[in-house]
Design a protein around this motif. Structure first.
Motif, PDB file in Angstrom:
ATOM      1  N   VAL A 387      29.657  74.251  61.288  1.00  0.00           N
ATOM      2  CA  VAL A 387      30.135  74.524  59.926  1.00  0.00           C
ATOM      3  C   VAL A 387      31.398  73.743  59.597  1.00  0.00           C
ATOM      4  O   VAL A 387      31.765  73.619  58.421  1.00  0.00           O
ATOM      5  CB  VAL A 387      30.388  76.033  59.734  1.00  0.00           C
ATOM      6  CG1 VAL A 387      29.117  76.829  59.921  1.00  0.00           C
ATOM      7  CG2 VAL A 387      31.470  76.533  60.685  1.00  0.00           C
ATOM      8  N   ASP A 388      32.114  73.246  60.624  1.00  0.00           N
ATOM      9  CA  ASP A 388      33.302  72.432  60.386  1.00  0.00           C
ATOM     10  C   ASP A 388      33.464  71.474  61.566  1.00  0.00           C
ATOM     11  O   ASP A 388      32.472  71.137  62.216  1.00  0.00           O
ATOM     12  CB  ASP A 388      34.545  73.307  60.159  1.00  0.00           C
ATOM     13  CG  ASP A 388      34.825  74.247  61.338  1.00  0.00           C
ATOM     14  OD1 ASP A 388      34.275  74.005  62.432  1.00  0.00           O
ATOM     15  OD2 ASP A 388      35.591  75.212  61.163  1.00  0.00           O
ATOM     16  N   GLU A 389      34.676  71.043  61.837  1.00  0.00           N
ATOM     17  CA  GLU A 389      34.881  70.020  62.858  1.00  0.00           C
ATOM     18  C   GLU A 389      35.026  70.585  64.273  1.00  0.00           C
ATOM     19  O   GLU A 389      35.192  69.832  65.233  1.00  0.00           O
ATOM     20  CB  GLU A 389      36.130  69.193  62.507  1.00  0.00           C
ATOM     21  CG  GLU A 389      35.968  68.400  61.208  1.00  0.00           C
ATOM     22  CD  GLU A 389      37.193  67.553  60.892  1.00  0.00           C
ATOM     23  OE1 GLU A 389      37.898  67.156  61.845  1.00  0.00           O
ATOM     24  OE2 GLU A 389      37.455  67.299  59.703  1.00  0.00           O
ATOM     25  N   ARG A 390      34.974  71.897  64.425  1.00  0.00           N
ATOM     26  CA  ARG A 390      34.999  72.490  65.764  1.00  0.00           C
ATOM     27  C   ARG A 390      33.718  72.131  66.510  1.00  0.00           C
ATOM     28  O   ARG A 390      32.621  72.214  65.960  1.00  0.00           O
ATOM     29  CB  ARG A 390      35.119  74.008  65.679  1.00  0.00           C
ATOM     30  CG  ARG A 390      36.512  74.502  65.377  1.00  0.00           C
ATOM     31  CD  ARG A 390      37.259  74.855  66.637  1.00  0.00           C
ATOM     32  NE  ARG A 390      38.615  75.320  66.339  1.00  0.00           N
ATOM     33  CZ  ARG A 390      39.465  75.801  67.233  1.00  0.00           C
ATOM     34  NH1 ARG A 390      39.085  75.905  68.493  1.00  0.00           N
ATOM     35  NH2 ARG A 390      40.664  76.187  66.900  1.00  0.00           N
ATOM     36  N   GLN A 391      33.868  71.762  67.779  1.00  0.00           N
ATOM     37  CA  GLN A 391      32.731  71.389  68.604  1.00  0.00           C
ATOM     38  C   GLN A 391      32.425  72.494  69.617  1.00  0.00           C
ATOM     39  O   GLN A 391      33.165  73.444  69.762  1.00  0.00           O
ATOM     40  CB  GLN A 391      33.031  70.072  69.328  1.00  0.00           C
ATOM     41  CG  GLN A 391      33.335  68.910  68.393  1.00  0.00           C
ATOM     42  CD  GLN A 391      33.779  67.669  69.132  1.00  0.00           C
ATOM     43  OE1 GLN A 391      34.120  67.727  70.317  1.00  0.00           O
ATOM     44  NE2 GLN A 391      33.772  66.542  68.456  1.00  0.00           N
ATOM     45  N   HIS A 392      31.279  72.351  70.292  1.00  0.00           N
ATOM     46  CA  HIS A 392      30.874  73.262  71.370  1.00  0.00           C
ATOM     47  C   HIS A 392      30.850  74.713  70.881  1.00  0.00           C
ATOM     48  O   HIS A 392      31.540  75.590  71.404  1.00  0.00           O
ATOM     49  CB  HIS A 392      31.815  73.119  72.568  1.00  0.00           C
ATOM     50  CG  HIS A 392      32.141  71.698  72.922  1.00  0.00           C
ATOM     51  ND1 HIS A 392      31.160  70.769  73.203  1.00  0.00           N
ATOM     52  CD2 HIS A 392      33.329  71.040  72.993  1.00  0.00           C
ATOM     53  CE1 HIS A 392      31.734  69.607  73.475  1.00  0.00           C
ATOM     54  NE2 HIS A 392      33.032  69.743  73.350  1.00  0.00           N
ATOM     55  N   CYS A 393      30.021  74.941  69.864  1.00  0.00           N
ATOM     56  CA  CYS A 393      29.959  76.247  69.214  1.00  0.00           C
ATOM     57  C   CYS A 393      28.704  77.022  69.636  1.00  0.00           C
ATOM     58  O   CYS A 393      27.705  76.436  70.045  1.00  0.00           O
ATOM     59  CB  CYS A 393      29.970  76.092  67.692  1.00  0.00           C
ATOM     60  SG  CYS A 393      31.451  75.269  67.061  1.00  0.00           S
ATOM     61  N   PHE A 394      28.791  78.341  69.527  1.00  0.00           N
ATOM     62  CA  PHE A 394      27.631  79.190  69.798  1.00  0.00           C
ATOM     63  C   PHE A 394      27.694  80.425  68.914  1.00  0.00           C
ATOM     64  O   PHE A 394      28.757  80.773  68.367  1.00  0.00           O
ATOM     65  CB  PHE A 394      27.532  79.567  71.273  1.00  0.00           C
ATOM     66  CG  PHE A 394      28.696  80.366  71.810  1.00  0.00           C
ATOM     67  CD1 PHE A 394      28.630  81.751  71.901  1.00  0.00           C
ATOM     68  CD2 PHE A 394      29.847  79.724  72.246  1.00  0.00           C
ATOM     69  CE1 PHE A 394      29.691  82.479  72.410  1.00  0.00           C
ATOM     70  CE2 PHE A 394      30.919  80.449  72.760  1.00  0.00           C
ATOM     71  CZ  PHE A 394      30.838  81.828  72.839  1.00  0.00           C
TER      72      PHE A 394
END
Length: 536
Positions: A387-394
């Motif tokens: 949804v934005d520039e944060r990586q490695h999401c769950f």
């Protein structure tokens, strides 16, 4: 003149400690002021930022003003964290801990006011030694100069303290006479738990670099302090500016609360409230190395803590994972504009999210939220779905609750969580054994049971007569209307014909999540390699 902070990392073997100590130059700032060159000194348990000086450093005592209360059990001052005191609350005395963990014998002369001037935590009921948690400035214990926060009390006069409860230890110290001989042994790893307070985002917790550059460093938060450790070199002395304990520490490359990556920089926050400020490396390769070394040490210490917890827990209650994650906070249905650190614990049948790490097997952190693992779903978010520039999401979806969008710092950490999740699901289902749901089948009330040993069993709600049952391996598919209707497609063992069973379930999401948990556990029990294949 600009300081050079891109020198290579120097590694020193420490055989007696069985780990490596690393050091190298970095630049440090509070995110606003001009960075200043410092040495980063990394050991297994502590990250230190050091400045070079020709003068003999002098320790600046920190000040703390906790509000203590009287314990109804002992009639002695007790902090809200359960700490019993042998004096009235006053400022803490801060000094550098002893360089080794050998036993020391210290004589303490009890004062008429203030007693021994120390506080203790621990006890056999907590599976802990009796630990010194506070030393009060200019009182008896402080005047010895040889007692430290983190010291375990081995003996008082001729009385052994091993196996003593907290109240027994308090009584022994209180009745030990005016001249008390205390035998202690220092445990550095215990210190973060004795002053448990994770920092929140606040400018007052940053390093005051204006004062730092003027040679007058001081902490702007009561929980930040300067130690007087000195490392001599040919060109001067390296003095600790800040020391951050790595046990359950929080490391991030992101600007706090946002999805914006700092270029070639990171920050480490300790469990006791200390912060490194923004550490800038200037070189992507050096940054990558430092992040790996710091993260590896944090993970190693956390794994040791998990093992300590599991020693006191039955096998069915074991902890599978502990670590920091970041949770996206929804803002008017727009992409996440605010991120906050949360501590994730997977244990037994529970998924625990809290604001702080657990301090014991009975205290799983502040603002603790507990969900059932077997009624939750874990899904890794594809890069195209971020949804934005944060990586490695769950995504964590829990029946009856809003989905939680979470992020970690590295791909490796995401894989660790995924592997731990599958192990936790298996443990939760095996412990649960069966789960029953109220449904409507053929227009009549019925109960659908997911049974670990049998499979799917549907029985009449009134008579208990079994209408049908199938093994988990016979389920070939399912479909639902996302409301209450569910179709399960089973394959008969001999004829290979597909039979469809349709029903209505008012708690459809809980049923679907629980089905997924049972099926995952069954696959793992048949093929143990399934779990190992999920490890990073």
């Amino acid at each position: 003149m600009e300081d050079d902070c891109s020198s290579e990392i120097v590694t020193e073997d420490v055989p007696e400690r069985r780990h490596k100590v690393r050091s190298g130059m970095v630049a440090v700032s509070d995110g606003k002021s001009r960075p200043r060159a410092m040495r980063l000194h990394l050991s297994l348990e502590v990250l230190r930022l050091q400045s070079q000086t020709e003068e003999e450093p002098v320790a600046s005592p920190g000040r703390r003003h906790p509000s203590d209360h009287l314990s109804p059990a002992t009639g002695m001052p007790t902090s809200p964290g359960g700490l019993s005191s042998c004096s009235q609350p006053q400022d803490d005395a801060i000094r550098l801990p002893p360089p080794d963990a050998r036993e020391r014998v210290v004589g303490v002369q009890r004062q008429r006011t203030g007693g021994l001037g120390l506080s203790i935590k621990g006890g056999s009921e907590h599976k802990l030694p009796i630990l010194i948690s506070r030393i009060f400035r200019e009182q008896a214990a402080d005047m010895t100069g040889n007692l430290f926060v983190g010291d375990a009390i081995v003996r008082v006069n001729d009385q052994e303290m091993y196996g003593r409860t907290h109240d027994q230890a308090v009584n022994i110290l209180r009745n030990a006479g005016d001249t008390v001989t205390i035998t202690v042994k220092h445990y550095k790893a215990a210190t973060p738990f004795l002053q448990h307070n994770f920092p929140r985002e606040d400018s007052s917790r940053s390093l005051n670099l204006d004062n730092l550059q003027n040679g007058d460093w001081r902490a702007t938060s009561p929980v930040s302090r300067r130690s007087s450790a000195v490392d001599s070199t040919s060109s001067g002395r390296w003095t600790d500016v800040v020391a951050v304990p790595l046990l359950m520490a929080y490391v991030t490359r992101y600007i706090f609360g946002t999805d914006k990556l700092r270029p070639n920089a990171f920050e480490v926050r300790g469990l006791n409230g200390t912060s490194t400020g923004v550490i800038q490396c200037g070189d992507a390769a050096i940054l990558s190395q430092w992040l790996k070394y710091v993260t590896d040490n944090i993970v190693g210490l956390t794994n040791l803590q998990v093992k300590l917890f599991n020693r006191t827990l039955p096998a069915s209650e074991r902890v599978e994972y502990m670590g920091w994650v970041n949770e996206g906070v929804l803002n008017n249905n727009q992409p996440w504009q605010c991120w906050r650190p949360r501590y994730l614990t997977l244990r037994s049948t529970d998924l625990v999210l809290s604001d702080t790490p657990p301090v014991s097997v009975t205290n799983w952190g502040d603002n603790c939220q507990i969900f059932q693992i077997y009624q939750s779903m874990f899904r890794v978010i594809k890069d195209s779905e971020n949804v934005d520039e944060r990586q490695h999401c769950f995504l964590l979806q829990t029946a009856g609750h809003e989905s939680r969008y979470l992020s970690v710092e590295t791909r490796q950490e995401l894989l660790r969580i995924e592997a731990a999740w599958h192990c936790a699901v298996c443990s939760a289902v095996i412990k649960l054994k069966n789960k029953t749901f109220n449904v409507v089948w053929g227009g009549k009330p019925a109960v659908l049971t997911l049974d670990w040993n049998v499979g799917f069993v549907l029985a009449d709600a009134e008579t208990g007569a079994v209408n049908w049952k199938y093994k988990f391996s016979q389920l070939k598919g399912s479909s639902d209307d996302n409301k209450c209707r569910l179709k399960l497609h089973f394959q008969l063992m001999e004829s290979r014909i597909i039979e469809t069973r349709e029903m209505e379930c008012p708690t459809l999401q809980s049923l679907l999540f629980c089905m997924h948990a049972f099926l995952t556990a069954k696959v793992a029990s048949v093929d143990p390699a399934f779990l190992s294949s999920k490890e990073p």
